[in-house]
Design a protein around this motif. Sequence first.
Motif, PDB file in Angstrom:
ATOM      1  N   THR A   1       0.837  -1.203   0.000  1.00  0.00           N
ATOM      2  CA  THR A   1       0.000   0.000   0.000  1.00  0.00           C
ATOM      3  C   THR A   1       0.867   1.247   0.000  1.00  0.00           C
ATOM      4  N   LYS A   2       0.533   2.175  -0.890  1.00  0.00           N
ATOM      5  CA  LYS A   2       1.289   3.424  -0.985  1.00  0.00           C
ATOM      6  C   LYS A   2       1.154   4.210   0.311  1.00  0.00           C
ATOM      7  N   TRP A   3       2.273   4.766   0.774  1.00  0.00           N
ATOM      8  CA  TRP A   3       2.230   5.598   1.964  1.00  0.00           C
ATOM      9  C   TRP A   3       1.392   6.846   1.700  1.00  0.00           C
ATOM     10  N   SER A   4       0.473   7.101   2.595  1.00  0.00           N
ATOM     11  CA  SER A   4      -0.346   8.305   2.478  1.00  0.00           C
ATOM     12  C   SER A   4       0.460   9.530   2.873  1.00  0.00           C
ATOM     13  N   HIS A   5      -0.104  10.701   2.610  1.00  0.00           N
ATOM     14  CA  HIS A   5       0.567  11.947   2.991  1.00  0.00           C
ATOM     15  C   HIS A   5       0.765  12.001   4.501  1.00  0.00           C
ATOM     16  N   ASP A   6      -0.253  11.553   5.258  1.00  0.00           N
ATOM     17  CA  ASP A   6      -0.142  11.571   6.717  1.00  0.00           C
ATOM     18  C   ASP A   6       0.941  10.617   7.206  1.00  0.00           C
ATOM     19  N   THR A   7       1.027   9.439   6.563  1.00  0.00           N
ATOM     20  CA  THR A   7       2.068   8.477   6.944  1.00  0.00           C
ATOM     21  C   THR A   7       3.452   9.063   6.708  1.00  0.00           C
ATOM     22  N   CYS A   8       3.630   9.726   5.578  1.00  0.00           N
ATOM     23  CA  CYS A   8       4.928  10.362   5.288  1.00  0.00           C
ATOM     24  C   CYS A   8       5.254  11.431   6.323  1.00  0.00           C
TER      25      CYS A   8
END
Length: 641
Positions: free
Chosen positions: A345-352
């Motif tokens: 799963t692509k890292w979301s903006h919040d995860t980054c």
Amino acid sequence: MEITGESTTQPSENFHNIEMNNDDSADEIEDWVEVVDDSEDSVLQSNDEDSESDTGTGEEQPFGGKSMQQCIADWSVDRGLTHEDLNTLFPILNAFTPYRFPKDARTLLGTYKNGPASKQIVPITGGQLWYHGIGKCLQEYYGDVQPKVPNISINVSIDGLPLHNSGPTQFWPILMNIWETPEVPCLVVGIFCGPSKPSILEEYLRPLVDELITLSDNGIIIAGTEIRVHVRAFIADSPARSFIKGVINFNGKHGCQKCVVKGEYSRASHRLFFRGVDAQQRTDEEFRSMDVYIGHHKERTPLLEIPRFDVIKDVVIADRLHLIDLGVTKKLLKGWMSGKMGNCTKWSHDTCLEINALLDNLRFPSEIHRKPRSVELLPRWKGTELSNFLHYSSVVVLKGRISDSEYNHFMLYFCAITLFSSVVYKAHWPEAAQLLDKFVVEFSTVYGIEYTSSNIHNLHHIYEDVNRFGPLHTISSYPFESKLGRIKKSLRHGYKSLEQCVNRLAEQSRRQKIAIPVPTTPLLKIKGDKVQLRLDNSFTLREGHRDEWFLTKNEIIVKFSSAAQVGPLLSIFGKYFTCITESYSYYNSPFMKNIYEAKMSNLSTTNRVFQIAEVKCKMVAIKTDIPDSFLFIPLLHTLIR
């Protein structure tokens, strides 16, 4: 584990950086590799800025007794000054000092002492070759000083170096270093210059191979002593390895240089992948026959003529920089960040943002010179940043931000590379090999078989190289890449690049080297109320979260408070954790060696005395997601037991 009793003291050994004149201009050249050590010409060096040196008596001569002219010459070489800079400086010095300098900087620097560079360069197919020689490199470096060892084994590195963004000109230097004396800097044996790599392998390697044969049979005289020289290993990235061995590239179906596994092409992903870890190993004898490995050979390599050289085993693939840091570690991070690797799963903006916050809050020990950067800058991360992320940040940063299956799979890689990174863990290298094999086999399950690239497959072969040569850092191309960066930085314009480089190397070789005394360790340094204890040249303890944690041989984590001379011994005073636990909340494995969790509330309120002989390693403290809790990971290069 519960800490209750006092630890015993065991004796141990102490622990062992605008205008053009006739050949130079100020065209700015962008560095493409990280320069690790800026003081390579010193015979002995200290990496600690605060190291003390003996001021000596008033009878000692400043600057080792060098003349004013020689000091200026050495200073200009160290600082990379152009000849034009010096030519404008000399009239000023002549007018206002009693010293006399020549009109032209080339006279002072001895640029053409051995004749113009153009006479040392020969044309070969596809470009020009300057071959200086292993023997000349050793004799120029040692001069009248005898080497410390009777036999020298050298690591040879060959790689391509693009010079300009606006043109195809590139160098293919031949570099070497000495395994027995790591303090000796990388030396430049030869350089090819052309619009692409050398067209004919025989012409490029012949001078090197002929000299290696002579040195192996007859040795070399240095300072009146006969020294034997032989090749320990060839270290290069995948394209350069394929080139010097005369075999197909790493991305070909028969591209593996260690085994006969056959790559398969995925029409869905348009990628070549390698299946399994049980293919038959290649051998030197069958390689030399040239008719066993059909599809692997392109041409016969001159390396086969080197005495006592195994073309399979002595050309390493376990290069820390290219295979692990810029290879697999960066591949995984890019895959998780973009979501373009299998089903991840692509890292979301919040995860980054979460990851960036964690990285920004990390306080690495002072021995780690680069502060972590945000994941948005991942394409610009240096190899050392990726290495530090793998060993010290990843365990905490990735937990809960990739899937459990991806995390548990990654931890196989983390544990194996950690074990292979220190000789202290040598007894566990066979288990590390099994962990890496499991990681390679399960990669196809976690991400898809089409992502099992050449780099992933080559992890299977790390154990062979490490078992033959030693920990990963002993067969790393990091020091050679640093030297490539300095070579590129020495160029001042795009005209006659090879001649420029040869001139700069000639000027550097004539610097008067002074042995910089390295203070005896352990060394206690006190400034006011600040106490610093240096256990060796790359292991310092002082107050402050970055440098105050260490582990004892009895598995006690200590917070350094102070140190003092108590009788004949240097004693350390520090608070210790009364309770520490194995890092099972992150990964339950017997190969998470010396990694512990601890709560600050369990830190003792009073100091306890520890002896230097009790110290095992320095620790990196990583704040976890659990309140008041830290994960403590050994700083690998400080491990001694």
